[in-house]
Design a protein around this motif. Structure first.
Motif: not given
Length: 411
Positions: A198-205, A207-213, A247-248, A282-294
Protein backbone atom coordinates in the motif's frame (compact mmCIF):
# COMPACT_ATOMS: atom_id res chain seq x y z
CA UNK A 1 28.68 -0.46 33.26
CA UNK A 2 29.92 2.73 31.58
CA UNK A 3 30.40 2.40 27.81
CA UNK A 4 32.05 5.26 25.93
CA UNK A 5 31.54 5.45 22.17
CA UNK A 6 34.01 7.39 20.03
CA UNK A 7 32.99 8.56 16.55
CA UNK A 8 33.71 11.77 14.69
CA UNK A 9 30.25 12.24 13.20
CA UNK A 10 27.76 11.43 15.90
CA UNK A 11 26.59 7.94 16.73
CA UNK A 12 27.03 6.60 13.18
CA UNK A 13 27.24 2.82 13.20
CA UNK A 14 26.84 2.73 17.00
CA UNK A 15 23.36 4.33 17.26
CA UNK A 16 21.31 1.19 17.85
CA UNK A 17 23.82 -0.36 20.24
CA UNK A 18 24.17 2.86 22.25
CA UNK A 19 20.40 3.24 22.49
CA UNK A 20 19.90 -0.35 23.65
CA UNK A 21 22.68 -0.15 26.23
CA UNK A 22 21.26 3.08 27.65
CA UNK A 23 17.71 1.75 27.64
CA UNK A 24 18.88 -1.27 29.62
CA UNK A 25 20.23 1.01 32.35
CA UNK A 26 23.93 1.16 31.51
CA UNK A 27 25.81 4.46 31.57
CA UNK A 28 26.58 5.53 28.00
CA UNK A 29 28.69 8.40 26.68
CA UNK A 30 29.47 9.57 23.15
CA UNK A 31 32.70 11.45 22.38
CA UNK A 32 32.34 13.23 19.06
CA UNK A 33 32.93 16.31 16.93
CA UNK A 34 29.31 16.63 15.82
CA UNK A 35 26.01 15.12 16.87
CA UNK A 36 23.72 13.53 14.28
CA UNK A 37 20.81 12.62 16.57
CA UNK A 38 19.74 12.57 20.20
CA UNK A 39 19.42 9.34 22.16
CA UNK A 40 17.74 9.48 25.57
CA UNK A 41 19.99 9.01 28.61
CA UNK A 42 23.20 9.17 26.55
CA UNK A 43 25.81 11.74 27.61
CA UNK A 44 27.28 13.60 24.62
CA UNK A 45 30.78 15.07 25.06
CA UNK A 46 31.90 17.13 22.09
CA UNK A 47 35.52 17.89 21.42
CA UNK A 48 36.85 20.70 19.28
CA UNK A 49 36.65 20.09 15.55
CA UNK A 50 40.01 19.97 13.87
CA UNK A 51 40.29 21.60 10.44
CA UNK A 52 40.94 19.19 7.60
CA UNK A 53 44.28 18.18 6.10
CA UNK A 54 46.45 21.23 5.48
CA UNK A 55 49.43 21.92 3.27
CA UNK A 56 52.72 22.49 5.04
CA UNK A 57 55.99 22.99 3.14
CA UNK A 58 57.93 21.51 6.06
CA UNK A 59 55.81 18.35 6.20
CA UNK A 60 56.82 15.16 4.41
CA UNK A 61 54.83 14.24 1.32
CA UNK A 62 51.38 12.72 1.88
CA UNK A 63 51.46 13.49 5.61
CA UNK A 64 48.45 15.82 5.48
CA UNK A 65 45.86 13.15 6.30
CA UNK A 66 47.97 11.36 8.95
CA UNK A 67 48.59 14.75 10.57
CA UNK A 68 44.84 15.44 10.56
CA UNK A 69 44.14 12.05 12.13
CA UNK A 70 46.76 12.64 14.82
CA UNK A 71 45.20 15.99 15.68
CA UNK A 72 41.79 14.30 16.05
CA UNK A 73 43.40 11.65 18.24
CA UNK A 74 44.86 14.35 20.49
CA UNK A 75 41.42 15.94 20.91
CA UNK A 76 39.82 12.65 21.88
CA UNK A 77 42.66 11.87 24.30
CA UNK A 78 42.24 15.28 25.95
CA UNK A 79 38.51 14.66 26.26
CA UNK A 80 38.95 11.22 27.79
CA UNK A 81 41.55 12.56 30.21
CA UNK A 82 39.12 15.29 31.33
CA UNK A 83 36.41 12.67 31.84
CA UNK A 84 38.76 10.59 34.00
CA UNK A 85 39.62 13.60 36.16
CA UNK A 86 35.89 14.24 36.62
CA UNK A 87 35.24 10.69 37.76
CA UNK A 88 33.67 9.63 34.45
CA UNK A 89 36.18 7.02 33.33
CA UNK A 90 34.51 4.38 31.13
CA UNK A 91 34.67 0.65 31.73
CA UNK A 92 34.96 -0.05 28.01
CA UNK A 93 35.45 2.05 24.87
CA UNK A 94 33.90 1.35 21.47
CA UNK A 95 35.19 3.47 18.62
CA UNK A 96 35.74 3.89 14.89
CA UNK A 97 39.44 3.44 14.16
CA UNK A 98 39.50 5.10 10.74
CA UNK A 99 40.00 8.77 11.67
CA UNK A 100 42.59 8.66 14.43
CA UNK A 101 40.11 8.98 17.30
CA UNK A 102 41.41 5.82 18.99
CA UNK A 103 45.16 6.39 18.45
CA UNK A 104 46.04 7.54 21.96
CA UNK A 105 43.38 5.60 23.86
CA UNK A 106 45.82 3.41 25.81
CA UNK A 107 47.90 6.43 26.77
CA UNK A 108 44.90 7.74 28.71
CA UNK A 109 43.19 4.47 29.69
CA UNK A 110 45.88 1.76 29.69
CA UNK A 111 43.72 -0.79 31.52
CA UNK A 112 40.38 -0.13 29.81
CA UNK A 113 39.41 -2.65 27.11
CA UNK A 114 38.51 -1.28 23.69
CA UNK A 115 36.50 -2.53 20.72
CA UNK A 116 37.33 -0.96 17.37
CA UNK A 117 35.03 -0.60 14.39
CA UNK A 118 37.20 -1.75 11.44
CA UNK A 119 35.43 -0.37 8.40
CA UNK A 120 37.98 -0.09 5.59
CA UNK A 121 41.74 -0.60 5.30
CA UNK A 122 43.23 1.09 2.23
CA UNK A 123 45.13 -1.00 -0.30
CA UNK A 124 46.62 -0.19 -3.74
CA UNK A 125 45.02 -3.28 -5.27
CA UNK A 126 42.08 -5.56 -4.58
CA UNK A 127 39.71 -2.80 -3.50
CA UNK A 128 38.62 0.64 -4.72
CA UNK A 129 42.01 1.94 -5.88
CA UNK A 130 42.82 0.64 -9.35
CA UNK A 131 39.32 -0.72 -9.89
CA UNK A 132 38.56 1.71 -12.70
CA UNK A 133 40.61 0.94 -15.84
CA UNK A 134 41.79 4.57 -15.99
CA UNK A 135 42.92 4.58 -12.34
CA UNK A 136 46.11 2.59 -12.03
CA UNK A 137 48.06 3.47 -8.87
CA UNK A 138 51.56 4.86 -9.32
CA UNK A 139 54.31 4.91 -6.70
CA UNK A 140 53.08 8.15 -5.13
CA UNK A 141 49.58 6.72 -4.73
CA UNK A 142 50.95 3.61 -3.07
CA UNK A 143 52.97 5.67 -0.61
CA UNK A 144 49.99 7.91 0.12
CA UNK A 145 47.75 4.92 0.87
CA UNK A 146 50.32 3.35 3.17
CA UNK A 147 50.56 6.56 5.15
CA UNK A 148 46.78 6.90 5.23
CA UNK A 149 46.62 3.67 7.23
CA UNK A 150 48.87 5.00 10.02
CA UNK A 151 45.98 5.85 12.34
CA UNK A 152 44.38 2.43 11.87
CA UNK A 153 47.65 0.56 12.42
CA UNK A 154 48.30 2.44 15.67
CA UNK A 155 44.69 1.92 16.74
CA UNK A 156 44.82 -1.81 16.01
CA UNK A 157 47.63 -2.02 18.55
CA UNK A 158 45.45 -0.21 21.10
CA UNK A 159 42.29 -2.35 20.89
CA UNK A 160 41.56 -5.77 22.33
CA UNK A 161 39.06 -6.67 19.61
CA UNK A 162 37.49 -5.33 16.44
CA UNK A 163 34.34 -5.73 14.38
CA UNK A 164 33.83 -5.40 10.63
CA UNK A 165 30.41 -5.34 8.96
CA UNK A 166 31.33 -7.86 6.23
CA UNK A 167 33.85 -10.63 5.73
CA UNK A 168 35.30 -8.83 2.71
CA UNK A 169 35.92 -5.64 4.66
CA UNK A 170 37.62 -7.67 7.39
CA UNK A 171 39.81 -9.39 4.78
CA UNK A 172 41.43 -6.05 3.86
CA UNK A 173 43.07 -5.72 7.27
CA UNK A 174 46.55 -7.10 8.03
CA UNK A 175 46.48 -10.86 8.51
CA UNK A 176 47.95 -10.67 12.00
CA UNK A 177 45.06 -8.41 13.08
CA UNK A 178 42.22 -10.39 11.50
CA UNK A 179 42.19 -12.94 14.31
CA UNK A 180 40.93 -10.21 16.67
CA UNK A 181 38.26 -8.91 14.26
CA UNK A 182 34.76 -10.41 14.34
CA UNK A 183 32.30 -9.97 11.49
CA UNK A 184 29.14 -8.34 12.78
CA UNK A 185 26.97 -5.90 10.89
CA UNK A 186 25.31 -3.08 12.82
CA UNK A 187 21.94 -4.45 11.73
CA UNK A 188 18.82 -3.55 9.74
CA UNK A 189 15.47 -2.87 11.37
CA UNK A 190 13.37 -5.46 9.54
CA UNK A 191 10.22 -4.33 11.37
CA UNK A 192 10.50 -0.85 9.95
CA UNK A 193 11.94 -1.88 6.59
CA UNK A 194 9.48 -4.43 5.24
CA UNK A 195 7.33 -4.94 2.14
CA UNK A 196 4.19 -2.78 2.01
CA UNK A 197 1.96 -3.09 -1.08
CA UNK A 198 0.00 0.00 0.00
CA UNK A 199 3.05 2.31 0.08
CA UNK A 200 3.08 5.45 -2.06
CA UNK A 201 5.32 8.44 -2.72
CA UNK A 202 4.03 11.89 -3.65
CA UNK A 203 6.35 13.98 -5.82
CA UNK A 204 6.56 17.80 -5.62
CA UNK A 205 4.58 18.10 -8.88
CA UNK A 206 1.70 16.15 -7.33
CA UNK A 207 2.33 12.81 -9.00
CA UNK A 208 1.64 9.85 -6.75
CA UNK A 209 3.87 6.83 -7.27
CA UNK A 210 2.74 3.36 -6.25
CA UNK A 211 3.83 -0.21 -6.87
CA UNK A 212 0.83 -0.75 -9.13
CA UNK A 213 1.48 2.24 -11.38
CA UNK A 214 4.11 2.90 -14.07
CA UNK A 215 7.41 1.15 -13.31
CA UNK A 216 9.79 2.90 -10.93
CA UNK A 217 13.54 2.27 -10.95
CA UNK A 218 15.37 3.49 -7.87
CA UNK A 219 18.97 4.39 -7.08
CA UNK A 220 20.24 5.60 -3.70
CA UNK A 221 23.65 6.88 -2.62
CA UNK A 222 24.95 9.46 -0.18
CA UNK A 223 26.20 11.42 -3.20
CA UNK A 224 25.67 10.74 -6.90
CA UNK A 225 29.22 9.88 -7.95
CA UNK A 226 31.34 7.27 -9.77
CA UNK A 227 32.27 5.25 -6.64
CA UNK A 228 28.63 4.20 -6.35
CA UNK A 229 28.17 3.62 -10.08
CA UNK A 230 26.06 6.69 -10.78
CA UNK A 231 27.47 7.26 -14.32
CA UNK A 232 26.73 3.64 -15.28
CA UNK A 233 23.26 3.71 -13.73
CA UNK A 234 22.39 6.97 -15.51
CA UNK A 235 23.65 5.68 -18.86
CA UNK A 236 21.64 2.47 -18.45
CA UNK A 237 18.59 4.53 -17.52
CA UNK A 238 18.85 6.46 -20.77
CA UNK A 239 18.96 3.19 -22.74
CA UNK A 240 15.94 1.81 -20.90
CA UNK A 241 13.92 5.02 -21.27
CA UNK A 242 14.12 4.75 -25.06
CA UNK A 243 12.35 1.38 -24.93
CA UNK A 244 10.14 1.80 -21.87
CA UNK A 245 8.63 5.26 -22.21
CA UNK A 246 6.64 5.21 -18.99
CA UNK A 247 9.48 4.13 -16.67
CA UNK A 248 10.49 6.68 -14.05
CA UNK A 249 14.02 6.70 -12.65
CA UNK A 250 14.43 8.15 -9.17
CA UNK A 251 18.04 8.98 -8.25
CA UNK A 252 18.36 9.84 -4.55
CA UNK A 253 21.56 11.47 -3.32
CA UNK A 254 23.45 14.70 -2.88
CA UNK A 255 25.52 16.63 -5.39
CA UNK A 256 28.76 16.46 -3.43
CA UNK A 257 31.62 13.96 -3.49
CA UNK A 258 31.80 11.54 -0.58
CA UNK A 259 34.41 9.32 -2.23
CA UNK A 260 36.74 9.80 -5.15
CA UNK A 261 37.13 13.06 -7.06
CA UNK A 262 34.80 15.69 -8.55
CA UNK A 263 34.14 15.80 -12.31
CA UNK A 264 36.47 17.69 -14.66
CA UNK A 265 35.94 21.38 -14.06
CA UNK A 266 34.29 20.81 -10.69
CA UNK A 267 30.59 20.94 -9.86
CA UNK A 268 28.23 17.98 -9.52
CA UNK A 269 28.61 14.70 -11.39
CA UNK A 270 24.88 14.82 -12.13
CA UNK A 271 25.14 18.09 -14.06
CA UNK A 272 28.35 17.00 -15.77
CA UNK A 273 26.81 13.76 -17.06
CA UNK A 274 23.43 15.16 -18.06
CA UNK A 275 25.11 17.65 -20.39
CA UNK A 276 26.12 14.88 -22.79
CA UNK A 277 23.52 12.19 -22.06
CA UNK A 278 20.39 11.83 -24.18
CA UNK A 279 17.98 11.23 -21.32
CA UNK A 280 14.34 12.38 -21.48
CA UNK A 281 13.91 14.70 -18.51
CA UNK A 282 10.34 13.51 -17.91
CA UNK A 283 11.72 10.03 -17.18
CA UNK A 284 14.06 11.09 -14.41
CA UNK A 285 13.68 12.64 -10.98
CA UNK A 286 16.37 13.87 -8.57
CA UNK A 287 14.86 14.49 -5.12
CA UNK A 288 18.26 15.20 -3.54
CA UNK A 289 18.82 14.09 0.05
CA UNK A 290 15.55 12.82 1.52
CA UNK A 291 14.25 11.62 4.92
CA UNK A 292 14.64 7.96 5.79
CA UNK A 293 10.86 7.50 5.68
CA UNK A 294 10.85 8.65 2.04
CA UNK A 295 13.58 6.12 1.23
CA UNK A 296 11.63 3.32 2.85
CA UNK A 297 8.56 4.03 0.72
CA UNK A 298 10.71 4.22 -2.40
CA UNK A 299 12.12 0.76 -1.72
CA UNK A 300 8.61 -0.56 -1.15
CA UNK A 301 7.29 0.68 -4.52
CA UNK A 302 10.45 0.03 -6.53
CA UNK A 303 10.19 -2.14 -9.64
CA UNK A 304 13.98 -2.49 -9.66
CA UNK A 305 16.57 -1.04 -7.29
CA UNK A 306 20.05 -0.38 -8.67
CA UNK A 307 23.05 -0.78 -6.39
CA UNK A 308 26.44 -0.41 -8.00
CA UNK A 309 29.63 0.14 -6.06
CA UNK A 310 33.38 -0.02 -6.38
CA UNK A 311 34.93 -2.69 -4.13
CA UNK A 312 34.34 -0.49 -1.11
CA UNK A 313 32.21 -0.19 2.02
CA UNK A 314 28.83 -1.92 1.66
CA UNK A 315 25.99 0.61 1.98
CA UNK A 316 23.11 0.23 4.42
CA UNK A 317 20.78 1.21 1.55
CA UNK A 318 21.11 -2.08 -0.33
CA UNK A 319 20.19 -4.10 2.76
CA UNK A 320 17.28 -1.81 3.57
CA UNK A 321 16.00 -2.19 0.00
CA UNK A 322 16.29 -5.98 0.24
CA UNK A 323 14.45 -5.94 3.56
CA UNK A 324 11.60 -4.12 1.79
CA UNK A 325 11.44 -6.87 -0.81
CA UNK A 326 12.96 -4.81 -3.61
CA UNK A 327 14.49 -6.48 -6.64
CA UNK A 328 18.12 -5.42 -6.37
CA UNK A 329 20.22 -5.28 -9.52
CA UNK A 330 23.76 -4.95 -8.24
CA UNK A 331 27.32 -4.86 -9.48
CA UNK A 332 29.34 -8.07 -9.37
CA UNK A 333 31.87 -6.51 -7.01
CA UNK A 334 33.17 -8.15 -3.83
CA UNK A 335 31.03 -6.43 -1.16
CA UNK A 336 27.83 -7.01 -3.17
CA UNK A 337 28.68 -10.61 -4.00
CA UNK A 338 28.92 -11.34 -0.27
CA UNK A 339 25.22 -10.49 0.10
CA UNK A 340 23.61 -11.18 -3.27
CA UNK A 341 23.64 -14.46 -5.20
CA UNK A 342 22.79 -13.85 -8.84
CA UNK A 343 19.37 -15.19 -9.72
CA UNK A 344 18.59 -16.21 -6.14
CA UNK A 345 18.07 -13.10 -4.00
CA UNK A 346 18.98 -10.46 -6.58
CA UNK A 347 20.67 -9.93 -9.92
CA UNK A 348 24.34 -9.15 -10.59
CA UNK A 349 25.86 -7.46 -13.63
CA UNK A 350 29.41 -6.32 -14.48
CA UNK A 351 29.98 -2.87 -13.01
CA UNK A 352 31.01 -1.15 -16.25
CA UNK A 353 28.62 -3.00 -18.60
CA UNK A 354 25.72 -0.58 -19.08
CA UNK A 355 24.17 -2.77 -21.78
CA UNK A 356 23.91 -5.68 -19.33
CA UNK A 357 22.48 -3.37 -16.69
CA UNK A 358 19.91 -1.95 -19.11
CA UNK A 359 18.88 -5.45 -20.20
CA UNK A 360 18.45 -6.57 -16.58
CA UNK A 361 16.26 -3.53 -15.88
CA UNK A 362 14.14 -4.09 -19.00
CA UNK A 363 13.64 -7.76 -18.18
CA UNK A 364 12.53 -6.84 -14.66
CA UNK A 365 10.07 -4.26 -15.95
CA UNK A 366 8.60 -6.48 -18.70
CA UNK A 367 7.98 -9.57 -16.56
CA UNK A 368 7.86 -8.53 -12.89
CA UNK A 369 6.13 -11.75 -11.83
CA UNK A 370 9.26 -13.73 -12.72
CA UNK A 371 11.09 -12.05 -9.85
CA UNK A 372 8.61 -12.46 -6.99
CA UNK A 373 10.62 -15.35 -5.58
CA UNK A 374 13.87 -13.38 -5.76
CA UNK A 375 12.25 -10.47 -3.91
CA UNK A 376 11.07 -12.80 -1.15
CA UNK A 377 14.54 -14.37 -0.93
CA UNK A 378 16.09 -10.90 -0.60
CA UNK A 379 13.91 -10.22 2.41
CA UNK A 380 14.84 -13.59 3.96
CA UNK A 381 18.54 -12.84 3.48
CA UNK A 382 18.29 -9.73 5.61
CA UNK A 383 16.10 -11.46 8.20
CA UNK A 384 18.55 -14.35 8.51
CA UNK A 385 21.85 -12.46 8.42
CA UNK A 386 21.29 -8.78 9.21
CA UNK A 387 18.25 -8.52 11.48
CA UNK A 388 18.87 -5.68 13.95
CA UNK A 389 17.96 -7.62 17.09
CA UNK A 390 20.27 -10.50 16.15
CA UNK A 391 23.16 -8.16 15.29
CA UNK A 392 22.75 -6.32 18.59
CA UNK A 393 22.82 -9.62 20.48
CA UNK A 394 26.09 -10.50 18.74
CA UNK A 395 27.56 -7.08 19.56
CA UNK A 396 26.60 -7.45 23.23
CA UNK A 397 28.19 -10.90 23.24
CA UNK A 398 31.43 -9.60 21.75
CA UNK A 399 31.63 -6.84 24.35
CA UNK A 400 30.87 -9.16 27.26
CA UNK A 401 33.40 -11.73 26.11
CA UNK A 402 36.03 -9.03 25.70
CA UNK A 403 35.61 -7.50 29.17
CA UNK A 404 34.82 -10.76 30.96
CA UNK A 405 31.59 -9.63 32.59
CA UNK A 406 27.95 -9.08 31.72
CA UNK A 407 26.16 -5.80 31.13
CA UNK A 408 22.90 -4.78 32.70
CA UNK A 409 20.17 -6.28 30.53
CA UNK A 410 16.49 -5.58 30.69
CA UNK A 411 13.85 -7.39 28.64
Amino acid sequence: MHVAFVHRRGFGQFAALAAQLAQAGNEVSLITEAIDRKIPSVRVVRHRTEPGPRANPHMARHMGIPDHHARIGHRVAETLDAMVRQGLAPDVVVGHIGWGSMMFLKDVLPQVPALGYCEFFYRPEGADIGFSPDDQPDLETRKRLRLRNIAQLLSLEAIEAGISPTHWQKSLYPVDAQGRISVCHEGIDTVRFRPDPTASVTLPDGRVLTAGGPPIVTFVARDLEPYRGFPQALEAAAKVARQCRDALFVFVGGDGVSYGVPPPGGGAWKDHLLETLDMPRENIFFPGVVPHSFLRRLYQISSAHLYLTYPFVLSWSVLEAMACGALVIGSDTAPVQEVIRDGRNGLLVPFFDTDALAKAILDALKEPERYFGIRAAARRTVENRFRLTDCLDRQWGILEEMIGKSFIRRS
